[in-house]
Structure formats: structure tokens, C-alpha cells
Write an enzyme that holds these catalytic residues in place. Structure first.
Site, PDB file in Angstrom:
ATOM      1  N   ARG A  47      87.057   0.925 -33.358  1.00  0.00           N
ATOM      2  CA  ARG A  47      86.767  -0.232 -32.511  1.00  0.00           C
ATOM      3  C   ARG A  47      85.259  -0.355 -32.347  1.00  0.00           C
ATOM      4  NH1 ARG A  47      91.229  -1.398 -33.362  1.00  0.00           N
ATOM      5  NH2 ARG A  47      92.932  -1.962 -31.928  1.00  0.00           N
ATOM      6  N   ARG A  52      77.110  -3.220 -22.404  1.00  0.00           N
ATOM      7  CA  ARG A  52      76.386  -4.150 -21.528  1.00  0.00           C
ATOM      8  C   ARG A  52      76.512  -3.635 -20.097  1.00  0.00           C
ATOM      9  NH1 ARG A  52      74.938  -9.879 -21.285  1.00  0.00           N
ATOM     10  NH2 ARG A  52      75.274 -10.667 -19.170  1.00  0.00           N
ATOM     11  N   ALA A  92      73.831 -15.115 -10.133  1.00  0.00           N
ATOM     12  CA  ALA A  92      74.246 -13.924 -10.885  1.00  0.00           C
ATOM     13  C   ALA A  92      73.046 -13.213 -11.477  1.00  0.00           C
ATOM     14  CB  ALA A  92      75.216 -14.306 -12.004  1.00  0.00           C
ATOM     15  N   GLU A 112      67.123 -17.338  -8.097  1.00  0.00           N
ATOM     16  CA  GLU A 112      67.847 -18.399  -8.813  1.00  0.00           C
ATOM     17  C   GLU A 112      68.125 -19.637  -7.973  1.00  0.00           C
ATOM     18  OE1 GLU A 112      70.205 -16.010 -12.314  1.00  0.00           O
ATOM     19  OE2 GLU A 112      71.399 -16.742 -10.627  1.00  0.00           O
ATOM     20  N   GLU A 158      61.223 -15.320 -18.283  1.00  0.00           N
ATOM     21  CA  GLU A 158      62.541 -14.867 -18.729  1.00  0.00           C
ATOM     22  C   GLU A 158      63.349 -16.009 -19.338  1.00  0.00           C
ATOM     23  OE1 GLU A 158      64.552 -12.839 -15.559  1.00  0.00           O
ATOM     24  OE2 GLU A 158      63.019 -11.263 -15.411  1.00  0.00           O
ATOM     25  N   GLU A 160      64.365 -18.730 -17.997  1.00  0.00           N
ATOM     26  CA  GLU A 160      65.386 -19.277 -17.110  1.00  0.00           C
ATOM     27  C   GLU A 160      65.008 -20.702 -16.722  1.00  0.00           C
ATOM     28  OE1 GLU A 160      67.139 -15.380 -14.744  1.00  0.00           O
ATOM     29  OE2 GLU A 160      65.539 -16.549 -13.816  1.00  0.00           O
TER      30      GLU A 160
END
Length: 206
Positions: A47, A52, A92, A112, A158, A160
Site C-alpha cells: 500500500r 500528512r 482551518a 484567515e 503562503e 493564501e
């Protein structure tokens, strides 16, 4: 019939493991075996495992105004689908070493969406896609004031680019019902909010 969870991690035999890719994330290949439910041993099989780190997600909720804040941003994984790759999601971020999920929630709320959570309530922890990745999401609902919320956010270096939207709880529920919101964290959080809506309005508005 035996009850669930008759096996545990000690029943897995990893014969070999190698890293086949190392970049921002890591991909490992494993050769392993484990017992079968019928009593036999599974032949050795391979597999690939996407390594992460864990993440924390928060649905910002204002019980007085009965509104939530949702973030719109581009997501590469949605490219090629019959939809826009700009998704409506939760606050998140990835958990850094030594950070608690609550610390991540508060940091990402500021970065964010410019939000400060006056309280956080745990929704659940869930494995994102355990057939192929190690990632666990720690999911919360966070109390905020949506007065003046919304606008453009994100850390530019980054890459974003985030737009924060303020929507009513009813509209958020409607968006998961008609498919406009189709990512797991947002669906789980909004459905949890729907189930706990009356209690939160009562307790958080006191």
C-alpha cells in the site's frame, strides 16, 4: 458474531517500509500483512501511504445573530470537477509541532478571517481518508461576533487568497443540501450545528 474491534495495531506486521517521495508531504510504500476475520493470515500486500500531519478546522458561529463565517478559496484538488474549484470552507490550518488543536484554531481564526473565538466547543476528531492518508482533523465550533466580519484575508507569502463570507445558519444548511458546499469538514460542522443549534443559542447567548 464477534464484536467490532477484535484486532488492534499490534496485529499488523510491516515487513518493509520505504519513502518513495519526500516534498512538502511524504509518500511511503509499505509491505504488510494482518489477520483476516476468517482466521487466516492475509498474504503480504503493498500500500502507498500519504503522510500528512493533523489539521484543525473551526466553524465560527454567532449565536446572537445566528450566522456563521465561511471562507472561499481556491483548492487544487477540486480542479477538473464539474464545479468551481473555489470552495466554501471552514477556518482551518495544519497543526504545528507542539501546538494544541485549540491553539491552531485561535491562530487560524485570526490569520484567515480576523476572528477571535470567545469559546471553542469540540465537535469531533475524524480520519480524512484512512485508506490512503494519515491525516486526522480536529473539528470545533467557535463562538464569535459576526458584526463587522467578512472581507479579504490570508498570508500572501503562503499564497493564501481568502474571502470571508457571513451567511445565516439557514443558508449554510441549504448550501450543504443543494451541494454548493461539498467538503467533509464543512458538511460535518454545519450538520452538527443544525443538531446543536437550539442548545448553543441558549447556552452561548446566556
Amino acid at each position: 458474531m464477534p464484536k467490532p474491534f477484535q484486532f488492534n495495531a499490534n496485529d499488523i506486521k510491516i515487513e518493509k517500509r520505504e519513502t518513495v517521495f519526500q516534498g512538502f508531504f511524504r509518500l511511503d510504500k509499505l509491505w504488510l500483512t494482518h489477520p483476516r476475520f476468517d482466521g487466516r493470515e492475509m498474504p503480504i500486500f503493498t500500500r502507498e501511504l500519504f503522510i500528512r500531519g493533523d489539521a484543525t478546522c473551526v466553524i465560527p458561529y454567532d449565536p446572537a445573530r445566528d450566522e456563521v463565517v465561511l471562507l472561499e478559496q481556491f483548492r487544487l484538488g477540486a480542479l477538473g470537477r464539474d464545479q468551481s474549484p473555489w470552495l466554501l470552507e471552514l477556518v482551518a490550518g495544519m497543526n504545528e509541532d507542539g501546538e494544541s488543536p485549540e491553539e491552531v484554531a485561535r491562530r487560524e481564526g485570526q490569520e484567515e478571517a480576523g476572528l477571535t473565538f470567545s469559546r471553542l466547543e469540540k465537535v469531533c476528531d475524524y480520519l480524512v481518508s484512512p485508506g490512503g492518508t494519515t491525516e486526522m482533523v480536529h473539528l470545533y465550533c467557535g463562538q464569535v461576533s459576526t458584526a463587522g466580519a467578512g472581507g479579504l484575508f490570508g498570508i500572501e507569502h503562503e499564497h493564501e487568497d481568502i474571502r470571508a463570507h457571513v451567511v445565516s445558519t439557514d443558508e449554510a444548511i441549504a448550501m450543504i443540501q443543494d451541494g454548493r458546499i461539498n467538503n467533509a469538514a464543512a458538511i460535518i460542522a454545519i450538520q452538527w450545528l443544525q443538531l446543536n443549534h437550539d442548545r448553543l443559542r441558549r447556552e452561548w447567548s446566556a
